[in-house]
Design an enzyme around this catalytic site. Structure first.
Site, short mmCIF file in Angstrom:
data_model
loop_
_atom_site.label_atom_id
_atom_site.label_comp_id
_atom_site.label_asym_id
_atom_site.label_seq_id
_atom_site.Cartn_x
_atom_site.Cartn_y
_atom_site.Cartn_z
N LEU A 69 0.84 -1.19 0.00
CA LEU A 69 0.00 0.00 0.00
C LEU A 69 0.88 1.25 0.00
O LEU A 69 2.08 1.18 0.26
CB LEU A 69 -0.92 -0.02 1.23
CG LEU A 69 -1.91 -1.20 1.26
CD1 LEU A 69 -2.58 -1.31 2.63
CD2 LEU A 69 -2.95 -1.05 0.17
N PRO A 70 0.29 2.43 -0.28
CA PRO A 70 1.13 3.62 -0.44
C PRO A 70 1.91 4.03 0.81
O PRO A 70 3.07 4.41 0.72
CB PRO A 70 0.12 4.70 -0.84
CG PRO A 70 -1.02 3.96 -1.46
CD PRO A 70 -1.10 2.67 -0.71
N LYS A 177 14.74 1.04 3.24
CA LYS A 177 14.09 1.39 1.98
C LYS A 177 14.10 2.90 1.75
O LYS A 177 14.45 3.37 0.66
CB LYS A 177 12.64 0.88 1.98
CG LYS A 177 11.78 1.37 0.81
CD LYS A 177 12.27 0.85 -0.53
CE LYS A 177 11.43 1.42 -1.69
NZ LYS A 177 10.09 0.83 -1.77
N LYS A 246 7.45 10.99 -1.44
CA LYS A 246 7.06 10.49 -0.12
C LYS A 246 8.21 9.75 0.55
O LYS A 246 8.50 9.97 1.74
CB LYS A 246 5.86 9.56 -0.27
CG LYS A 246 5.42 8.91 1.04
CD LYS A 246 4.80 7.55 0.84
CE LYS A 246 5.71 6.59 0.12
NZ LYS A 246 5.24 5.21 0.09
#
Length: 302
Positions: A69-70, A177, A246
Site C-alpha cells: 500500500l502507499p 528502503k 514520499k
C-alpha cells in the site's frame, strides 16, 4: 507462530499483482483484496487464486497478510479501521502481517506494538526493483523483525525476490528502503542538474551521459535512466513522482525523529516535493527533470 499455507494480499496495483502472482506460483493459496474489487476479481481469475471484498473473510482465511500500500497509514487502516477493524479482529493468534509498503519506520514500530497486543506478528519487508523485477521475482527485499518471525516468512518472500536482506529489528526494513530511495533521488537530482549545466554550456547531454557512465560519476541513474527515459522523452519507469517524494520525505523525517542533522536530506526532500506539486504526483518520477530545468533556466522556458 502459524504455519503459512494461505496468504492474503492487499493492494493489487502495478507492483502488487505480479508479486501476488509469484506467491501463487510458489505454491501458496492466495486471496486477493483491493479497494477496487474488480482488480481483485481479475487477479483471481488470471492466477487461479481467490478474491474477496470482505476483510473479515480475508482474516479468517489467511495465515499471513501481505500489504502493498502507499503508506503506513493505509496499512493501519486496513488492519484496524476499515470495515470496523474486521481484518485484525478475524486473524487468528500467531498470524503474520508482512508490510511491503514504503512506510515511516517509527510508525512501523508503533504499529508493531498494536499488532502484538492482538497476538499477531508484524514484519516489515519493503522492496526495490520496480515492476520488471516484481514480474520476474527478482526483487531486493529488506526485512525487519523478530528473528523467528523473519525465518517463518522468508519462504513467502523468496517467491517475490532473490535478494533477501535481514537488516535488523522491526522498522529497519522501512528505514533501509527510505534511505536507499533517498540516495537514488539525490543521484537523479544531481544528474539532472549536471545535464542542465552541461547543456547550457554547450555539451551534448547524450555525450555527457556516455562519459559519466565510464567515469567516477556513474550511478544506477546515469546508466539506466538518463538516456533511456530522460533524453529519449519516454519517462516510463513506472515509479510515480509522488511515491518517490514520499519516500525521501520519510528519510528526512526519520533523521529529525532520531535527532540527526541531515541538510542534504532536507534539500532533496524539498526538491522532490516541489516537483511533485508542480507536475502532479501521478507523473513518472523522471519527469521531475522538466520542472527543475524550467526553474534553473527560466528564460529558456518562456
Amino acid at each position: 507462530m502459524t504455519d503459512i499455507k494461505t496468504v492474503g494480499f492487499i493492494g493489487l496495483g502495478n507492483m502488487g499483482v505480479p508479486m501476488a502472482a509469484n506467491i501463487r506460483r510458489g505454491g501458496y493459496e492466495v486471496v486477493g483484496f483491493d479497494l477496487d474489487p474488480a482488480r481483485a476479481k481479475a487477479f483471481a481469475q488470471e492466477h487461479n487464486a481467490r478474491a474477496t471484498d470482505q476483510l473479515a473473510e480475508l482474516g479468517r482465511a489467511c495465515d499471513a497478510i501481505v500489504t502493498m500500500l502507499p503508506t503506513g497509514r493505509e496499512v493501519r487502516d486496513a488492519l484496524f479501521n476499515m470495515q470496523g477493524g474486521a481484518l485484525a479482529a478475524n486473524l487468528r493468534p500467531g498470524a503474520f502481517i508482512i508490510d511491503m509498503s514504503s512506510a515511516d519506520p517509527v510508525g512501523t514500530r508503533e504499529l508493531g506494538k498494536d499488532v502484538a497486543a492482538r497476538k499477531l506478528v508484524l514484519v516489515d519487508a519493503p522492496v526495490s526493483g520496480g515492476v520488471p523485477r516484481a514480474k520476474d521475482g527478482s526483487l531486493a527485499i529488506m526485512i525487519g523483525g523478530d528473528a523467528d518471525a523473519v525465518a517463518a516468512v522468508k519462504p513467502v518472500l523468496a517467491c517475490m525476490g532473490n535478494k533477501l536482506f535481514e537488516v535488523g529489528s522491526l522498522g529497519c526494513g522501512h528505514a533501509m528502503k527510505c534511505l536507499n530511495n533517498f540516495l537514488a533521488a539525490a543521484s537523479f537530482a544531481a544528474a539532472s542538474e549536471a545535464m542542465t549545466v552541461g547543456r547550457k554550456f554547450g555539451l551534448d547531454p547524450a555525450v555527457l551521459a556516455d562519459v559519466v557512465n565510464v567515469s567516477t560519476g556513474r550511478s544506477f541513474v546515469s546508466e539506466n535512466l538518463l538516456k533511456q527515459h530522460v533524453l529519449s522523452g519516454v519517462f516510463g519507469t513506472g515509479f510515480a513522482l509522488g511515491l518517490l517524494a514520499k519516500d525521501v520525505r520519510i528519510a528526512a523525517d526519520l533523521a529529525d525523529q532520531i535527532g540527526v542533522d541531515a541538510p542534504v536530506g532536507r534539500l532533496i526532500s524539498g526538491m522532490w516535493a516541489d516537483a511533485r506539486d508542480a507536475l502532479g504526483g501521478e507523473q513518472d518520477h523522471t519527469r521531475a527533470v522538466i520542472h527543475w530545468e524550467k526553474r534553473a533556466l527560466p528564460s529558456a522556458a518562456e
